[in-house]
Design an enzyme around this catalytic site. Structure first.
Site, short mmCIF file in Angstrom:
data_model
loop_
_atom_site.label_atom_id
_atom_site.label_comp_id
_atom_site.label_asym_id
_atom_site.label_seq_id
_atom_site.Cartn_x
_atom_site.Cartn_y
_atom_site.Cartn_z
N GLY A 82 48.91 30.50 50.76
CA GLY A 82 47.70 29.71 50.55
C GLY A 82 46.82 29.69 51.80
O GLY A 82 45.58 29.70 51.71
N GLN B 152 47.71 22.66 45.35
CA GLN B 152 48.57 21.61 44.79
C GLN B 152 48.40 21.44 43.28
O GLN B 152 49.04 20.57 42.68
CB GLN B 152 48.30 20.27 45.50
CG GLN B 152 48.79 20.21 46.93
CD GLN B 152 50.31 20.30 47.07
OE1 GLN B 152 51.06 20.09 46.11
NE2 GLN B 152 50.78 20.64 48.25
N SER C 201 49.13 29.04 45.93
CA SER C 201 50.32 29.45 46.69
C SER C 201 51.53 29.31 45.78
O SER C 201 51.76 28.24 45.20
CB SER C 201 50.47 28.54 47.92
OG SER C 201 51.64 28.88 48.60
N CYS D 8 50.15 17.33 60.21
CA CYS D 8 50.02 18.52 61.02
C CYS D 8 51.34 19.16 61.37
O CYS D 8 52.34 18.95 60.72
CB CYS D 8 49.15 18.27 62.22
SG CYS D 8 47.47 18.67 61.79
N1 PLP Z 1 46.60 23.95 51.02
C1 PLP Z 1 47.31 22.90 50.58
C2 PLP Z 1 46.60 21.78 49.89
C3 PLP Z 1 48.68 22.84 50.77
O1 PLP Z 1 49.37 21.78 50.36
C4 PLP Z 1 49.32 23.92 51.41
C5 PLP Z 1 50.77 23.87 51.60
O2 PLP Z 1 51.36 23.79 52.55
C6 PLP Z 1 48.53 25.00 51.85
C7 PLP Z 1 47.18 24.99 51.64
C8 PLP Z 1 49.13 26.18 52.58
O3 PLP Z 1 49.84 27.00 51.69
P1 PLP Z 1 50.91 28.04 52.29
O4 PLP Z 1 52.09 27.24 52.71
O5 PLP Z 1 51.23 28.95 51.15
O6 PLP Z 1 50.25 28.74 53.39
#
Ligand code: PLP
Length: 398
Positions: free
Chosen positions: A74, A181, A201, A327
């Protein structure tokens, strides 16, 4: 490997890989390991499975399969959308986003700011909602892209993405939404939505980590973020992670097949958990609006207790939750999401996120409701929280 059972209430961080998904992956690790770009049949066979998986993921979000680019996660999808908008519109230097995005967006925008771009981080209200009038006013002639998450990973608060997409369309500005999400929790229909870019993701949907997706609406100009071979029709270089792509396809198929009452079941479990916590534990209150909200998420502040202590004692009872604080691992900062909602540092540091999923049961909810009141009471007796006390390193935001 620790084989003891866990009571897993952290499905917004990641999800258990569905056994059906593991089965789907195995042939690509054992037999069909050829390079999908190779000219011979052994390679073509593998390429065919990538396209089958693409069609399944497309069905999940009602897109054309040709609109989908497989990425590594993601984070890469979010970075890619913003990067593409800036590269394809070099005369535009401004990015509009919100203060409550995942670090996959915030950190990239911080980087852009340091390197000469202009970024506006829109504030949110105390319930986590966005002022759409302010959003509209903040779009400038030089805004290359507006990037607003669909649902917040910490509070579950859902933004009115269709309305935001319509505002962006009326202003002629590209719109990206981080929908990481959403799948499996709320339906996604990109045709109704009208966004130009959308990130997903797979590890939030009972598939493995390391595979993501960027939806790029037809006829939207796109420039790759990762450049190399001509994979993904020239939109993402790098030999495809075939087993993970196949897994994503199977997970999408399972999500589509899952009966409507499964989402209702998860919502009922979340409501039982949240209702139980709020009624049994004095000084507990929800962070963020009750609705519109993801049906699986509950973020609760416990007065005068540090989330770190709660996490530790719940861990001793094999219960997995995460602190609402944010974070990366090792950060001393309280959650940027809760702080943007006007929370005090003390409240942000006393907040815990419970996020349910497909494999949670009512017995597990009862188990948490049995243990949690004692955990909070014990922490309040032994370790009264002091405003301004230095926090220990907290969990990562996911
Ligand atoms: N965006 C959101 C809202 C997320 O909850 C996450 C999860 O960690 C991500 C982006 C990042 O996804 P990924 O872990 O696949 O890089």
């Amino acid at each position: 490997m620790n084989e003891s059972p866990v009571y897993y209430f952290d499905n917004n961080a990641t999800t258990r890989i569905a056994p059906e998904v593991v089965e789907t992956m195995l042939p690509f690790l054992k037999e069909y390991w050829g390079n999908p770009s190779s000219a011979y049949t052994f390679g073509h066979q593998v390429a065919k499975h990538i396209e089958e998986a693409r069609a399944k993921v497309a069905a999940l979000i009602n897109s054309d399969p040709r609109e989908l680019v497989f990425t590594s996660c993601g984070t890469e999808s979010n970075n890619s959308a913003i990067h593409s908008a800036l590269i394809t519109h070099p005369e535009k230097r401004h990015v509009l986003t919100t203060a409550v995005e995942h670090s996959a967006n915030i950190k990239f925008c911080d980087f852009l700011q340091k390197h000469g771009h202009d970024v506006t981080f829109l504030p949110v209200e105390s319930d986590g909602s966005l002022d759409l009038h302010l959003l509209e006013q903040s779009i400038r002639p030089d805004t290359a892209i507006v990037s607003v998450m669909w649902a917040n990973n910490e509070t579950g608060v859902i933004f009115p993405i269709e309305e935001i997409a319509a505002i962006c369309r009326s202003k002629g500005t590209l719109f990206h939404t981080d929908a990481v999400q959403m799948p499996g929790k709320v339906e996604i229909d990109v045709k109704e939505l009208g966004a130009d870019f959308l990130s997903l993701s797979a590890h939030k949907l009972h598939a493995p980590k390391g595979i993501g997706l960027l939806y790029v609406k037809r006829r939207t100009k796109y420039h790759p973020y990762i450049m190399g071979g001509g994979q993904e029709r020239g939109r993402r270089g790098g030999t495809e992670n075939v087993a993970n792509i196949a897994a994503f396809g199977r997970a999408a198929e399972l999500a589509l097949e899952s009966p409507g009452d499964e989402k209702t079941r998860i919502r009922a479990l979340r409501d039982k958990l949240e209702g139980g916590i709020l009624s049994k534990i004095p000084g507990a209150s929800r962070n963020g609006a009750k609705e519109p909200r993801l049906p699986n998420t509950s973020n609760i502040a416990f007065d005068s207790v540090e989330a770190e202590g709660i996490l530790m004692l719940l861990d001793q009872a094999d219960i997995c939750v995460s602190s609402g604080s944010a974070c990366t691992t090792g950060s001393l900062d309280p959650s940027h999401v809760l702080m943007a909602m006007g929370s005090s540092v003390a409240r942000a540091r006393s907040s815990v996120r419970f996020s349910l999923g497909r494999y949670n049961t009512e017995t597990e909810v009862d188990y948490v409701l049995k243990h949690l009141p004692g955990v909070i009471a014990r922490l309040r007796t032994n370790a009264p929280f002091k405003e301004g006390k230095q926090a220990r390193p907290v969990t990562q935001d996911a």
